[in-house]
Scaffold this active site. Structure first.
Site, PDB file in Angstrom:
ATOM      1  N   CYS A 289       5.706  -7.401   0.549  1.00  0.00           N
ATOM      2  CA  CYS A 289       6.017  -8.604   1.338  1.00  0.00           C
ATOM      3  C   CYS A 289       7.436  -9.150   1.130  1.00  0.00           C
ATOM      4  O   CYS A 289       8.149  -9.394   2.115  1.00  0.00           O
ATOM      5  CB  CYS A 289       5.011  -9.720   1.050  1.00  0.00           C
ATOM      6  SG  CYS A 289       3.352  -9.177   0.647  1.00  0.00           S
TER       7      CYS A 289
ATOM      8  N   ARG B  54       1.181  -1.139  -9.724  1.00  0.00           N
ATOM      9  CA  ARG B  54       0.460  -2.240 -10.357  1.00  0.00           C
ATOM     10  C   ARG B  54      -0.162  -1.765 -11.660  1.00  0.00           C
ATOM     11  O   ARG B  54      -0.713  -0.668 -11.730  1.00  0.00           O
ATOM     12  CB  ARG B  54      -0.632  -2.778  -9.429  1.00  0.00           C
ATOM     13  CG  ARG B  54      -0.078  -3.358  -8.142  1.00  0.00           C
ATOM     14  CD  ARG B  54      -1.157  -3.901  -7.250  1.00  0.00           C
ATOM     15  NE  ARG B  54      -0.617  -4.301  -5.960  1.00  0.00           N
ATOM     16  CZ  ARG B  54      -1.359  -4.718  -4.929  1.00  0.00           C
ATOM     17  NH1 ARG B  54      -2.678  -4.789  -5.055  1.00  0.00           N
ATOM     18  NH2 ARG B  54      -0.785  -5.048  -3.785  1.00  0.00           N
TER      19      ARG B  54
ATOM     20  N   LYS C 208      -8.168 -15.699   5.857  1.00  0.00           N
ATOM     21  CA  LYS C 208      -8.054 -14.258   6.082  1.00  0.00           C
ATOM     22  C   LYS C 208      -9.339 -13.695   6.672  1.00  0.00           C
ATOM     23  O   LYS C 208     -10.406 -14.309   6.618  1.00  0.00           O
ATOM     24  CB  LYS C 208      -7.742 -13.533   4.776  1.00  0.00           C
ATOM     25  CG  LYS C 208      -8.840 -13.663   3.718  1.00  0.00           C
ATOM     26  CD  LYS C 208      -8.511 -12.853   2.477  1.00  0.00           C
ATOM     27  CE  LYS C 208      -9.622 -12.998   1.428  1.00  0.00           C
ATOM     28  NZ  LYS C 208      -9.420 -12.098   0.271  1.00  0.00           N
TER      29      LYS C 208
ATOM     30  N   HIS D 106       0.153 -11.171   7.180  1.00  0.00           N
ATOM     31  CA  HIS D 106       0.091  -9.907   6.449  1.00  0.00           C
ATOM     32  C   HIS D 106      -1.104  -9.126   6.997  1.00  0.00           C
ATOM     33  O   HIS D 106      -2.140  -9.727   7.302  1.00  0.00           O
ATOM     34  CB  HIS D 106      -0.197 -10.108   4.959  1.00  0.00           C
ATOM     35  CG  HIS D 106       0.722 -11.028   4.239  1.00  0.00           C
ATOM     36  ND1 HIS D 106       1.814 -10.591   3.537  1.00  0.00           N
ATOM     37  CD2 HIS D 106       0.682 -12.369   4.071  1.00  0.00           C
ATOM     38  CE1 HIS D 106       2.406 -11.620   2.974  1.00  0.00           C
ATOM     39  NE2 HIS D 106       1.750 -12.713   3.281  1.00  0.00           N
TER      40      HIS D 106
ATOM     41  N   GLN E   4       0.615   1.400   0.300  1.00  0.00           N
ATOM     42  CA  GLN E   4      -0.058   0.472   1.207  1.00  0.00           C
ATOM     43  C   GLN E   4       0.388   0.717   2.645  1.00  0.00           C
ATOM     44  O   GLN E   4       1.571   0.945   2.892  1.00  0.00           O
ATOM     45  CB  GLN E   4       0.272  -0.977   0.835  1.00  0.00           C
ATOM     46  CG  GLN E   4      -0.455  -1.494  -0.393  1.00  0.00           C
ATOM     47  CD  GLN E   4      -0.198  -2.973  -0.580  1.00  0.00           C
ATOM     48  OE1 GLN E   4       0.933  -3.440  -0.495  1.00  0.00           O
ATOM     49  NE2 GLN E   4      -1.247  -3.736  -0.839  1.00  0.00           N
TER      50      GLN E   4
ATOM     51  N   ASP F 259       1.187  -1.199   5.033  1.00  0.00           N
ATOM     52  CA  ASP F 259       1.498  -2.626   5.129  1.00  0.00           C
ATOM     53  C   ASP F 259       2.193  -2.957   6.444  1.00  0.00           C
ATOM     54  O   ASP F 259       2.946  -2.147   6.977  1.00  0.00           O
ATOM     55  CB  ASP F 259       2.426  -2.999   3.977  1.00  0.00           C
ATOM     56  CG  ASP F 259       2.041  -4.307   3.329  1.00  0.00           C
ATOM     57  OD1 ASP F 259       1.225  -5.028   3.915  1.00  0.00           O
ATOM     58  OD2 ASP F 259       2.559  -4.601   2.242  1.00  0.00           O
TER      59      ASP F 259
ATOM     60  N   HIS G 213       3.895  -6.703   8.497  1.00  0.00           N
ATOM     61  CA  HIS G 213       4.076  -8.155   8.562  1.00  0.00           C
ATOM     62  C   HIS G 213       4.484  -8.535   9.970  1.00  0.00           C
ATOM     63  O   HIS G 213       5.342  -7.892  10.573  1.00  0.00           O
ATOM     64  CB  HIS G 213       5.111  -8.616   7.539  1.00  0.00           C
ATOM     65  CG  HIS G 213       4.660  -8.416   6.125  1.00  0.00           C
ATOM     66  ND1 HIS G 213       4.910  -7.254   5.436  1.00  0.00           N
ATOM     67  CD2 HIS G 213       3.932  -9.217   5.301  1.00  0.00           C
ATOM     68  CE1 HIS G 213       4.373  -7.354   4.234  1.00  0.00           C
ATOM     69  NE2 HIS G 213       3.773  -8.529   4.127  1.00  0.00           N
TER      70      HIS G 213
END
Length: 689
Positions: free
Chosen positions: A386, A415, A517, A563, A433, A435, A437
């Site tokens: 992000c 992580r 979410k 997200h 990911q 991902d 946005h």
């Protein structure tokens, strides 16, 4: 077992024809593998064989309870063969029950939670001095962690279960008591259970005014009285548990609080259900899940490995696994480009100040790797994508006319996970990911969420996932943002779900502190549900990074940030796919789509020409020979290759290939050109072949 040969099927189906009162000869017309239908509850995939009469098609469906089951379709009507008078007819118990998780059933949650307490009581009865720690319910069962002097083995579970059944039969009342911290502390010290004291301290530290509750089993003066710190809920008495639908499964090790520096405990896993058929169905699902374990299949199929010498939780993608990943990622990129996304790439590392601004260092620091010193500055491996996308957004001032801005990235993140938590591809330390946005105007929020839901469906359905469980999580007690923006965001999420026509549940207060979410779970081939897609509205990062755009009145406003991840992570989704397909990837995803097997070395030149011709068309084909035909075919089946193409002298003479399909069986002879076009069509349409 399913029917394994045509002779057995033929004998039974000729018997079916006799039952229909016809002397007509039966002629085999197709032999294929197919998923089980609901007809007479054939639960497993089996070989289906059709025989055709004058006006009737008889279909061998498999063996059920020791006998072959067949059905016939006559003029559009379907009927089943009657069982022998010596055999048991199907009953209502034969139907496959739905396996509900604890979240899906309040009654099962109570049963499983109470079963955990009954197990803890049984262990302390059988092993004086045993210390209990935590014992929650799980999706399909429960566990409890114990500090014991002697190690338990799976062989000890029988005695523990026997004691649990005794406790159940006593029908002890289960009752709740509220106490002060001081009273709870005193009682814990009386029975000398320091783990309970640690749990109590953590409750009070987290919430000083928390209500302390104790759940008891049995009356205070009962010799079988037992208690534990617990928030509930539970059944009313131990007699509410069905002892025949309760089982203990395994013993394993677990560190206290998940910390390798603390005491190693012994964890006992169990399961509990309302009925025996549910327990049996669960046990069948577990057996099937064991066969589908992605760690075992990944090794057998040479897809990936995790090398201890390089470190736990780091995935090495072997050529075949890398090919499947390439195909998945290419499909992902193409569908995103088609739906108005721009692809971006960002670094794997950045100055630690970025993570301070984003708040990750404060709120997520324990899940991040230690920082790296570079030129007297500290850099951090990214745990999320992000802040990088936001940094790119801030590179210039945007106009409202540019919105919505949709940026997508297959971004690798890192992580920290404790070694005991690592699990194949499902729990790793480095993963990618999918991902994206979306920066949009408030007026665009509902339509953008709806488009994301459409994209979720397009992507997941391509892999065969069409059964979803959806939760809408709303504002928690602690949150950032005004009432107005929260209400607007929650209305947008709910409105998009209603426009989509999807059923959903509301998880009141379950949202993140920075926004509501949508979470989506998929259902796999054996009924398990997996958390997959997330769509999250974020008020926090836009504020922290002071994101702005210029509106139609030439004033600066804050954009809405969304997200979203659809697979979650490529690694975890790949593991789910392996287990869902049991390694039998569909043709479009298979690392090797077809194998040419040669009967004799004299046909090698022709076979090589066929392989090269198909490769030039973009098909993934290899060749094998030098062994018996049966072994070559068996090896291809073990490697789960969708198509086996046999080449012998007759195929050379006719310029054909003898085609054998994993899904459809023997397809006869086909020319290389016809086969290639049929395969390319199946790949394009993502259908079985």
């Amino acid at each position: 077992k399913p029917v394994r040969n045509m002779a057995t099927a033929g004998r039974v189906l000729r018997h079916v024809a006799g039952m229909r009162g016809t002397g007509a000869a039966l002629r085999p017309c197709r032999w294929r593998t197919a998923a089980p239908r609901s007809l007479l509850d054939v639960r497993r995939p089996s070989l289906h064989l059709s025989y055709r009469l004058a006006h009737t098609t008889c279909i061998c469906r498999g063996v059920q309870r020791g006998r072959l089951v067949a059905a016939a379709r006559n003029n559009g009507r379907t009927f089943a063969t009657a069982p022998s008078t010596k055999e048991k007819a199907p009953t209502s118990e034969d139907a496959m029950p739905e396996l509900r998780t604890s979240d899906e059933s309040a009654s099962l949650l109570r049963i499983r939670h109470s079963s955990a307490h009954i197990m803890a009581m049984a262990v302390q009865k059988l092993y004086p001095g045993a210390q209990v720690t935590v014992g929650p319910w799980t999706d399909y069962g429960f566990f409890y962690d114990f500090d014991l002097k002697e190690p338990l083995t799976d062989g000890d579970l029988k005695a523990i279960r026997k004691e649990m059944i005794r406790i159940v039969k006593r029908n002890l009342p289960i009752w709740r008591e509220e106490v002060s911290k001081e009273v709870a502390t005193e009682r814990i010290k009386e029975i000398n259970e320091p783990y309970k004291l640690d749990i109590l301290d953590s409750i009070v530290e987290r919430e000083p005014e928390a209500t302390i509750t104790i759940y008891h089993m049995g009356d205070l003066d009962d010799k079988d009285h037992w208690w534990d710190l617990c928030a509930g809920p539970h059944v009313e008495s131990t007699g509410k548990i069905n002892p025949k639908a309760m089982a203990l499964e395994s013993v394993s090790g677990a560190y206290w609080r998940g910390d390798e520096s603390k005491q190693m405990l012994q964890r006992i896993y169990g399961t509990a259900w309302e009925s025996v058929p549910e327990l049996k169905a669960y046990e069948r699902m577990k057996r099937e899940a064991k066969k589908r374990d992605h760690r075992k299949l990944g090794q057998n199929m040479d897809l990936f490995s995790i090398q201890d010498s390089a470190g736990g939780g780091l995935v090495f993608w072997h050529p075949k696994g890398a090919m499947v990943r390439h195909l998945i990622e290419d499909f992902w990129r193409n569908i995103h480009l088609a739906q108005g996304y721009d692809l971006v790439y960002s670094p794997h590392i950045a100055k630690i100040d970025l993570w301070k601004t984003s708040g990750h260092l404060d709120f997520y620091g324990e899940n991040m790797f230690q920082s790296i010193g570079v030129d007297e500055e500290h850099y951090q491996l990214r745990p999320m994508n992000c802040p990088f996308h936001i940094t790119m957004y801030k590179d210039k001032l945007h106009s409202y006319r540019e919105f919505p801005i949709r940026w997508a990235e297959l971004g690798t993140v890192y992580r920290y996970e404790r070694s005991g938590a690592l699990h194949g591809l499902f729990r790793v330390r480095g993963f990618t990911q999918d991902d994206a946005h979306i920066f949009c105007l408030p007026s665009q929020l509902t339509s953008e969420i709806k488009k994301v839901l459409d994209l979720v469906e397009d992507l997941l359905s391509a892999f065969g996932f069409v059964d979803y469980e959806i939760n809408l999580s709303t504002r928690p007690e602690q949150s950032v943002g005004s009432d107005q923006v929260w209400e607007q965001a929650e209305d947008a999420l709910e409105g998009a779900l209603r426009l989509k026509g999807w059923e959903f549940s509301i998880d009141a207060g379950g949202g993140a502190f920075y926004g509501p979410k949508i979470d989506l779970k998929i259902k796999d081939a054996i009924g398990r549900r997996w958390q997959c897609s997330t769509i999250q509205v974020d008020f926090n990062l836009a504020e922290r990074f002071n994101l702005e755009y210029v509106d139609e009145a030439n004033t600066r406003q804050r954009p809405i940030l969304i997200h979203r991840a659809i697979f979650g992570s490529v690694e975890r989704f790949f593991g789910i796919l392996i287990e869902n397909y049991a390694g039998n990837f569909p043709l479009w995803m298979a690392p090797v789509q077809a194998r040419v097997v040669v009967v004799t070395d004299t046909v090698l030149d022709y076979a090589s020409e066929c392989v090269e011709s198909m490769k030039r068309k973009g098909l993934r084909v290899d060749m094998a020979g030098g062994e018996s035909l049966g072994k070559l075919i068996r090896n291809a089946e073990l490697e789960k290759i969708p198509l086996v193409l046999v080449v012998g002298n007759s195929e050379v003479e006719t310029n054909t290939l003898a085609v054998r399909s994993r899904h459809q069986g023997d397809l006869g002879s086909m020319s290389v050109e016809d086969l290639s076009q049929t395969m390319l069509s199946a790949v394009s349409e993502k259908i079985k072949f």
